[in-house]
Design an enzyme around this catalytic site. Sequence first.
Site, short mmCIF file in Angstrom:
data_model
loop_
_atom_site.label_atom_id
_atom_site.label_comp_id
_atom_site.label_asym_id
_atom_site.label_seq_id
_atom_site.Cartn_x
_atom_site.Cartn_y
_atom_site.Cartn_z
N ASN A 17 65.86 -139.51 -1.61
CA ASN A 17 65.86 -138.15 -2.04
C ASN A 17 67.06 -137.47 -1.45
O ASN A 17 67.86 -136.57 -1.95
CB ASN A 17 64.48 -137.45 -1.83
CG ASN A 17 63.69 -137.60 -2.92
OD1 ASN A 17 64.07 -136.90 -4.00
ND2 ASN A 17 62.53 -138.46 -2.82
N ARG A 68 53.49 -132.46 19.67
CA ARG A 68 54.01 -132.22 18.41
C ARG A 68 55.07 -130.99 18.47
O ARG A 68 56.24 -131.13 18.24
CB ARG A 68 53.03 -131.92 17.39
CG ARG A 68 53.39 -131.78 15.95
CD ARG A 68 51.97 -131.41 14.87
NE ARG A 68 51.15 -132.54 15.08
CZ ARG A 68 51.49 -133.91 14.43
NH1 ARG A 68 52.47 -134.19 13.66
NH2 ARG A 68 50.49 -134.70 14.43
N MET A 93 57.58 -137.97 6.98
CA MET A 93 56.08 -138.11 7.14
C MET A 93 55.40 -137.93 8.40
O MET A 93 54.72 -138.49 9.22
CB MET A 93 55.80 -139.82 7.03
CG MET A 93 56.73 -140.19 5.64
SD MET A 93 56.23 -139.42 4.08
CE MET A 93 54.82 -139.97 3.73
N ARG A 94 56.01 -136.63 8.98
CA ARG A 94 55.21 -136.11 10.22
C ARG A 94 54.72 -134.84 10.07
O ARG A 94 55.89 -133.96 9.43
CB ARG A 94 56.02 -136.15 11.42
CG ARG A 94 55.45 -135.79 12.87
CD ARG A 94 56.43 -136.28 13.95
NE ARG A 94 56.16 -135.53 15.16
CZ ARG A 94 55.01 -136.06 15.78
NH1 ARG A 94 54.30 -136.92 15.50
NH2 ARG A 94 54.88 -135.15 17.02
N ASN A 110 59.52 -128.85 0.65
CA ASN A 110 59.44 -130.44 0.51
C ASN A 110 59.14 -130.80 -0.65
O ASN A 110 58.65 -130.28 -1.67
CB ASN A 110 57.77 -130.51 1.25
CG ASN A 110 57.21 -131.91 1.50
OD1 ASN A 110 58.18 -132.61 1.80
ND2 ASN A 110 55.87 -132.07 1.26
N HIS A 112 56.73 -133.51 -2.83
CA HIS A 112 55.76 -134.40 -2.50
C HIS A 112 55.34 -135.08 -4.09
O HIS A 112 55.49 -134.56 -5.06
CB HIS A 112 54.44 -133.36 -2.48
CG HIS A 112 53.01 -134.04 -2.42
ND1 HIS A 112 52.90 -134.62 -1.23
CD2 HIS A 112 52.21 -134.18 -3.05
CE1 HIS A 112 51.69 -135.32 -1.17
NE2 HIS A 112 51.34 -135.00 -2.44
N SER A 139 56.24 -132.65 -7.11
CA SER A 139 56.49 -131.13 -6.94
C SER A 139 57.14 -130.78 -5.80
O SER A 139 57.26 -131.52 -4.73
CB SER A 139 55.01 -130.55 -6.49
OG SER A 139 53.89 -130.88 -7.32
N ASP A 148 50.67 -129.46 2.28
CA ASP A 148 50.97 -129.49 0.70
C ASP A 148 50.51 -128.54 -0.09
O ASP A 148 49.97 -128.68 -1.18
CB ASP A 148 50.48 -130.94 0.05
CG ASP A 148 51.18 -132.27 1.01
OD1 ASP A 148 52.32 -131.97 1.25
OD2 ASP A 148 50.61 -133.09 0.94
C1 GAR Z 1 59.05 -139.83 -1.67
O1 GAR Z 1 58.45 -140.36 -2.85
C2 GAR Z 1 58.51 -138.43 -1.47
O2 GAR Z 1 58.04 -137.76 -2.37
C3 GAR Z 1 57.43 -138.80 -0.55
O3 GAR Z 1 57.89 -140.02 0.18
C4 GAR Z 1 58.94 -140.74 -0.49
C5 GAR Z 1 60.32 -140.71 0.47
O4 GAR Z 1 61.28 -141.48 -0.31
N1 GAR Z 1 57.01 -137.90 0.42
C6 GAR Z 1 55.81 -137.80 0.94
O5 GAR Z 1 54.89 -138.34 0.55
C7 GAR Z 1 55.46 -136.54 1.64
N2 GAR Z 1 54.00 -136.37 1.84
P1 GAR Z 1 62.63 -141.39 0.39
O6 GAR Z 1 62.83 -141.56 1.53
O7 GAR Z 1 63.26 -142.37 -0.54
O8 GAR Z 1 63.40 -139.92 -0.26
#
Ligand code: GAR
Length: 198
Positions: A17, A68, A93-94, A110, A112, A139, A148
Amino acid sequence: MADKVKVAVLISGRGSNMLALSEHKRKDPDRAYEIVLVASNVPEARGLVLARRLGIATWSLSHQGMKREEFDALLDSELRRRDVELVALAGYMRLLSPWFIERWQGRILNIHPSLLPLHKGLDTHKRALDAGDSEAGCSVHVVTEALDDGAVIGQARVRIRPRDTPESLAERVLAEEHKLYPVALEQYCAALREAEAG
Ligand code: GAR
């Protein structure tokens, strides 16, 4: 014309992303945002390598063994040092501390991988399949203290097929993420500038 909104992209893994956001900007430098930093809580994250190849500044620090808020304070210092105005979470992811979220209120987005408010948290694709949903998607939302839960500013949908697995669904949703996030970020940044201009 107003300066571009300075964006930091936060990642924990492969960074696809982040690449999509960067690519969207590269295609048209007139976009309302510029990525000034890619930051990570995982120093070995693949996305950091990709960012460096693109010439984007990176910052990383392992959060392990840190409180944190202590980690978030160091991250915050780096963001301030680079005059960042908006934080785009892209597979970060934190959980962020309430202190950080308060400090950046309305300035954290973000992406999601679900049609919020459905399937907050992890394992979204498996949960969509288990629930018998007919569609899935992604989203972009404003980050608030509740997980979220902030205002959704963009969504994209994909139809669930009878033979879908979490992996096949994730792949199609990810392709939509790569289209949705750049457009949503662009719109949000343009609106920020407009609001500032009064
Ligand atoms: C993506 O699918 C994003 O939507 C998800 O992690 C992936 C990251 O991929 N995010 C979550 O689950 C957040 N709760 P990427 O590192 O290739 O962008």
